[in-house]
Design a protein around this motif. Structure first.
Motif, PDB file in Angstrom:
ATOM      1  N   GLY A   1      -5.477 -14.738  70.709  1.00 13.80           N
ATOM      2  CA  GLY A   1      -4.779 -13.931  71.704  1.00 13.80           C
ATOM      3  C   GLY A   1      -4.106 -14.781  72.759  1.00 13.80           C
ATOM      4  N   VAL A   2      -4.812 -15.806  73.253  1.00 18.90           N
ATOM      5  CA  VAL A   2      -4.230 -16.710  74.252  1.00 18.90           C
ATOM      6  C   VAL A   2      -3.014 -17.418  73.664  1.00 18.90           C
ATOM      7  CG1 VAL A   2      -4.654 -18.837  75.547  1.00 18.90           C
ATOM      8  CG2 VAL A   2      -6.361 -17.017  75.552  1.00 18.90           C
ATOM      9  N   TYR A   3      -3.123 -17.817  72.400  1.00 19.66           N
ATOM     10  CA  TYR A   3      -2.005 -18.499  71.743  1.00 19.66           C
ATOM     11  C   TYR A   3      -0.797 -17.585  71.607  1.00 19.66           C
ATOM     12  CZ  TYR A   3       0.767 -20.643  68.036  1.00 19.66           C
ATOM     13  OH  TYR A   3       1.800 -21.165  67.297  1.00 19.66           O
ATOM     14  N   ARG A   4      -1.018 -16.368  71.118  1.00 20.50           N
ATOM     15  CA  ARG A   4       0.106 -15.442  70.889  1.00 20.50           C
ATOM     16  C   ARG A   4       0.711 -14.933  72.185  1.00 20.50           C
ATOM     17  NH1 ARG A   4      -1.022 -11.537  65.689  1.00 20.50           N
ATOM     18  NH2 ARG A   4      -1.827 -13.135  64.261  1.00 20.50           N
ATOM     19  N   ARG A   5      -0.128 -14.750  73.202  1.00 18.54           N
ATOM     20  CA  ARG A   5       0.352 -14.184  74.465  1.00 18.54           C
ATOM     21  C   ARG A   5       0.995 -15.239  75.353  1.00 18.54           C
ATOM     22  NH1 ARG A   5       2.319 -11.949  78.201  1.00 18.54           N
ATOM     23  NH2 ARG A   5       1.419 -10.405  79.621  1.00 18.54           N
ATOM     24  N   TYR A   6       0.402 -16.439  75.396  1.00 21.60           N
ATOM     25  CA  TYR A   6       0.835 -17.439  76.366  1.00 21.60           C
ATOM     26  C   TYR A   6       1.312 -18.749  75.749  1.00 21.60           C
ATOM     27  CZ  TYR A   6      -1.557 -14.290  79.625  1.00 21.60           C
ATOM     28  OH  TYR A   6      -1.961 -13.198  80.346  1.00 21.60           O
TER      29      TYR A   6
ATOM     30  N   SER B   1      -9.978  -9.405  76.908  1.00 20.61           N
ATOM     31  CA  SER B   1      -9.217  -8.298  77.476  1.00 20.61           C
ATOM     32  C   SER B   1      -8.653  -8.653  78.846  1.00 20.61           C
ATOM     33  CB  SER B   1     -10.119  -7.062  77.584  1.00 20.61           C
ATOM     34  OG  SER B   1      -9.418  -5.988  78.181  1.00 20.61           O
ATOM     35  N   LYS B   2      -9.490  -9.257  79.694  1.00 21.77           N
ATOM     36  CA  LYS B   2      -9.030  -9.597  81.040  1.00 21.77           C
ATOM     37  C   LYS B   2      -7.965 -10.683  81.005  1.00 21.77           C
ATOM     38  CE  LYS B   2     -10.604 -10.653  85.712  1.00 21.77           C
ATOM     39  NZ  LYS B   2     -11.757 -10.922  86.602  1.00 21.77           N
ATOM     40  N   ALA B   3      -8.176 -11.701  80.165  1.00 23.66           N
ATOM     41  CA  ALA B   3      -7.219 -12.815  80.104  1.00 23.66           C
ATOM     42  C   ALA B   3      -5.856 -12.358  79.606  1.00 23.66           C
ATOM     43  CB  ALA B   3      -7.766 -13.917  79.207  1.00 23.66           C
ATOM     44  N   LEU B   4      -5.839 -11.428  78.663  1.00 22.14           N
ATOM     45  CA  LEU B   4      -4.567 -10.971  78.106  1.00 22.14           C
ATOM     46  C   LEU B   4      -3.801 -10.068  79.063  1.00 22.14           C
ATOM     47  CD1 LEU B   4      -5.448 -10.256  74.360  1.00 22.14           C
ATOM     48  CD2 LEU B   4      -4.424 -12.290  75.370  1.00 22.14           C
ATOM     49  N   HIS B   5      -4.504  -9.434  79.990  1.00 25.83           N
ATOM     50  CA  HIS B   5      -3.848  -8.519  80.923  1.00 25.83           C
ATOM     51  C   HIS B   5      -3.690  -9.080  82.330  1.00 25.83           C
ATOM     52  CE1 HIS B   5      -5.228  -5.702  77.741  1.00 25.83           C
ATOM     53  NE2 HIS B   5      -4.129  -5.038  78.058  1.00 25.83           N
ATOM     54  N   ASP B   6      -4.402 -10.159  82.627  1.00 29.12           N
ATOM     55  CA  ASP B   6      -4.415 -10.723  83.976  1.00 29.12           C
ATOM     56  C   ASP B   6      -4.058 -12.207  83.880  1.00 29.12           C
ATOM     57  OD1 ASP B   6      -5.007 -11.791  86.475  1.00 29.12           O
ATOM     58  OD2 ASP B   6      -6.909 -10.731  86.689  1.00 29.12           O
ATOM     59  N   ARG B   7      -2.828 -12.543  84.272  1.00 34.52           N
ATOM     60  CA  ARG B   7      -2.353 -13.921  84.136  1.00 34.52           C
ATOM     61  C   ARG B   7      -3.201 -14.902  84.949  1.00 34.52           C
ATOM     62  NH1 ARG B   7       2.028 -16.729  82.386  1.00 34.52           N
ATOM     63  NH2 ARG B   7       3.050 -14.834  81.664  1.00 34.52           N
ATOM     64  N   SER B   8      -3.664 -14.487  86.117  1.00 34.97           N
ATOM     65  CA  SER B   8      -4.459 -15.397  86.934  1.00 34.97           C
ATOM     66  C   SER B   8      -5.779 -15.730  86.244  1.00 34.97           C
ATOM     67  CB  SER B   8      -4.723 -14.801  88.323  1.00 34.97           C
ATOM     68  OG  SER B   8      -5.481 -13.608  88.232  1.00 34.97           O
ATOM     69  N   CYS B   9      -6.357 -14.756  85.554  1.00 35.26           N
ATOM     70  CA  CYS B   9      -7.567 -15.010  84.771  1.00 35.26           C
ATOM     71  C   CYS B   9      -7.257 -15.980  83.634  1.00 35.26           C
ATOM     72  CB  CYS B   9      -8.127 -13.703  84.217  1.00 35.26           C
ATOM     73  SG  CYS B   9      -9.541 -13.918  83.103  1.00 35.26           S
TER      74      CYS B   9
ATOM     75  N   LEU C   1       3.766 -25.322  84.724  1.00 37.88           N
ATOM     76  CA  LEU C   1       4.882 -25.780  83.892  1.00 37.88           C
ATOM     77  C   LEU C   1       5.370 -24.701  82.941  1.00 37.88           C
ATOM     78  CD1 LEU C   1       3.566 -29.352  83.023  1.00 37.88           C
ATOM     79  CD2 LEU C   1       5.620 -28.830  84.358  1.00 37.88           C
ATOM     80  N   VAL C   2       4.508 -23.731  82.642  1.00 33.38           N
ATOM     81  CA  VAL C   2       4.866 -22.679  81.691  1.00 33.38           C
ATOM     82  C   VAL C   2       5.702 -21.592  82.347  1.00 33.38           C
ATOM     83  CG1 VAL C   2       3.950 -20.916  80.136  1.00 33.38           C
ATOM     84  CG2 VAL C   2       2.823 -23.138  80.300  1.00 33.38           C
ATOM     85  N   THR C   3       5.328 -21.219  83.571  1.00 34.33           N
ATOM     86  CA  THR C   3       5.949 -20.044  84.190  1.00 34.33           C
ATOM     87  C   THR C   3       6.857 -20.362  85.377  1.00 34.33           C
ATOM     88  OG1 THR C   3       3.998 -19.733  85.594  1.00 34.33           O
ATOM     89  CG2 THR C   3       4.031 -18.573  83.482  1.00 34.33           C
ATOM     90  N   ASP C   4       6.706 -21.529  86.002  1.00 33.72           N
ATOM     91  CA  ASP C   4       7.486 -21.851  87.200  1.00 33.72           C
ATOM     92  C   ASP C   4       8.730 -22.662  86.849  1.00 33.72           C
ATOM     93  OD1 ASP C   4       5.619 -20.533  88.723  1.00 33.72           O
ATOM     94  OD2 ASP C   4       4.451 -22.345  89.128  1.00 33.72           O
ATOM     95  N   ARG C   5       9.692 -22.609  87.735  1.00 34.05           N
ATOM     96  CA  ARG C   5      10.970 -23.275  87.492  1.00 34.05           C
ATOM     97  C   ARG C   5      11.018 -24.630  88.178  1.00 34.05           C
ATOM     98  NH1 ARG C   5      15.661 -18.764  87.329  1.00 34.05           N
ATOM     99  NH2 ARG C   5      16.744 -20.649  86.766  1.00 34.05           N
ATOM    100  N   SER C   6      12.120 -25.316  87.964  1.00 38.51           N
ATOM    101  CA  SER C   6      12.353 -26.591  88.634  1.00 38.51           C
ATOM    102  C   SER C   6      12.442 -26.367  90.142  1.00 38.51           C
ATOM    103  CB  SER C   6      13.650 -27.214  88.115  1.00 38.51           C
ATOM    104  OG  SER C   6      13.950 -28.392  88.832  1.00 38.51           O
ATOM    105  N   PHE C   7      11.917 -27.294  90.931  1.00 36.55           N
ATOM    106  CA  PHE C   7      11.926 -27.115  92.376  1.00 36.55           C
ATOM    107  C   PHE C   7      12.585 -28.276  93.118  1.00 36.55           C
ATOM    108  CE2 PHE C   7       7.995 -29.176  91.153  1.00 36.55           C
ATOM    109  CZ  PHE C   7       7.795 -30.149  92.117  1.00 36.55           C
ATOM    110  N   ASN C   8      13.114 -29.263  92.380  1.00 38.47           N
ATOM    111  CA  ASN C   8      13.815 -30.366  93.033  1.00 38.47           C
ATOM    112  C   ASN C   8      14.471 -31.217  91.947  1.00 38.47           C
ATOM    113  OD1 ASN C   8      14.669 -32.235  95.011  1.00 38.47           O
ATOM    114  ND2 ASN C   8      12.748 -31.993  96.151  1.00 38.47           N
ATOM    115  N   GLU C   9      15.186 -32.236  92.378  1.00 39.52           N
ATOM    116  CA  GLU C   9      15.742 -33.218  91.446  1.00 39.52           C
ATOM    117  C   GLU C   9      15.006 -34.532  91.679  1.00 39.52           C
ATOM    118  OE1 GLU C   9      20.155 -33.821  90.212  1.00 39.52           O
ATOM    119  OE2 GLU C   9      19.769 -35.282  91.804  1.00 39.52           O
ATOM    120  N   PHE C  10      14.496 -35.119  90.591  1.00 41.64           N
ATOM    121  CA  PHE C  10      13.608 -36.272  90.720  1.00 41.64           C
ATOM    122  C   PHE C  10      14.186 -37.510  90.045  1.00 41.64           C
ATOM    123  CE2 PHE C  10      11.092 -32.397  90.738  1.00 41.64           C
ATOM    124  CZ  PHE C  10      10.364 -32.555  91.902  1.00 41.64           C
TER     125      PHE C  10
END
Length: 279
Positions: free
Chosen positions: A22-27, A60-68, A205-214
């Protein structure tokens, strides 16, 4: 009784397999081939942390709650790090990359997936010794808030200093390593000055975007936890975040060879996985 225990063990293993699938397919995080005993121990740690009772409840919690899910992934990802880890890379960085950075009025370096901070403090020491620290800003990010808090403290077990000193010497250290920390009874507190140019922040790294130029991005031993789709996503993020002739440093088991950006880099050091973006 043994048969019943056997069935319960089989059931638990099935639940764990379904959780990982489930973690693999969802995230996209792929832990399906990890050692079972270690996985089981870490999964039950998270079950207790979430105040749940079964693996299925955690699924169940991990698949419905990203913070978990992020807390679970943080438990499953092994935070293996040390100061001047892979000292040959730091030695190569001194020799090949530092001369490039000297021409810049300011230097921005991103340590993606910094864990408890040993790598970023190693770089701070290296930059101090090369006279570049005052014009550098080091961004240290991780998905796990707990390890970031530990990183900000800059306190590490005293028993590790012997190994860290050896790494430092092999990395081309120019001073006495002990000058950078104050030893207590069982811990070593590193100089507050090493933190002056470091910015700690949570970043996924999965959900957030670039925040500067390095000018430099370290993403070492992070991609090995991702499936090919997520690896491609992170490589896109890194490429977008690098300046025109920026430097990328990967872990020893990682490569850009099979990515769509492979032709956009020149290999500066194949053994130490140091790449230069082609402007």
């Amino acid at each position: 009784m043994d048969a019943v225990d056997g069935k319960m063990t089989d059931l638990e293993q099935l639940e764990i397999e379904l959780l990982l699938e489930g973690v693999y397919r969802r995230y996209g995080y792929d832990f399906r081939q990890y050692a079972y005993a270690s996985l089981r121990r870490r999964i039950w740690h998270r079950i207790h942390g979430e105040r749940l009772k079964t693996v299925s409840e955690l699924q169940s919690k991990a698949l419905h709650d990203r913070s978990c899910m992020e807390r679970l992934v943080s438990d499953l990802v092994i935070h293996v790090t040390e100061m001047f880890r892979d000292p040959g890379m730091f030695a190569a960085f001194r020799k090949q990359v530092v001369p490039m950075l000297r021409s810049l009025p300011s230097v921005r370096i991103w340590h993606a997936g910094c864990s408890t901070g040993e790598e970023v403090y190693s770089m701070a020491i290296l930059l101090q010794e090369e006279g570049l620290y005052e014009r550098a800003t080091l961004y240290a990010t991780d998905v796990n808030e707990n390890v970031l808090q530990r990183a900000e403290q800059a306190v590490f077990p005293l028993k590790k200093m012997k190994a860290y000193t050896k790494n430092y010497i092999l990395a081309g250290g120019k001073d006495e390593f002990s000058k950078y920390y104050t030893a207590g009874s069982d811990a070593a507190a590193f100089q507050p000055s090493l933190k002056e140019r470091i910015v700690f922040a949570q970043h996924n790294l999965v959900t957030d975007r670039s925040f500067n130029e390095f000018h430099v991005i370290f993403c070492r031993n992070v991609l090995i936890y991702f499936d090919p789709v997520l690896q491609a996503h992170v490589h896109d993020l890194i490429y977008e975040s690098l300046s025109g002739s920026g430097i990328l440093v990967l872990g020893d088991k990682e490569t850009i060879t099979f990515t769509k950006h492979a032709s956009s880099y020149e290999v500066l050091n194949p053994h130490e996985k140091i790449y230069g973006k082609i402007n």
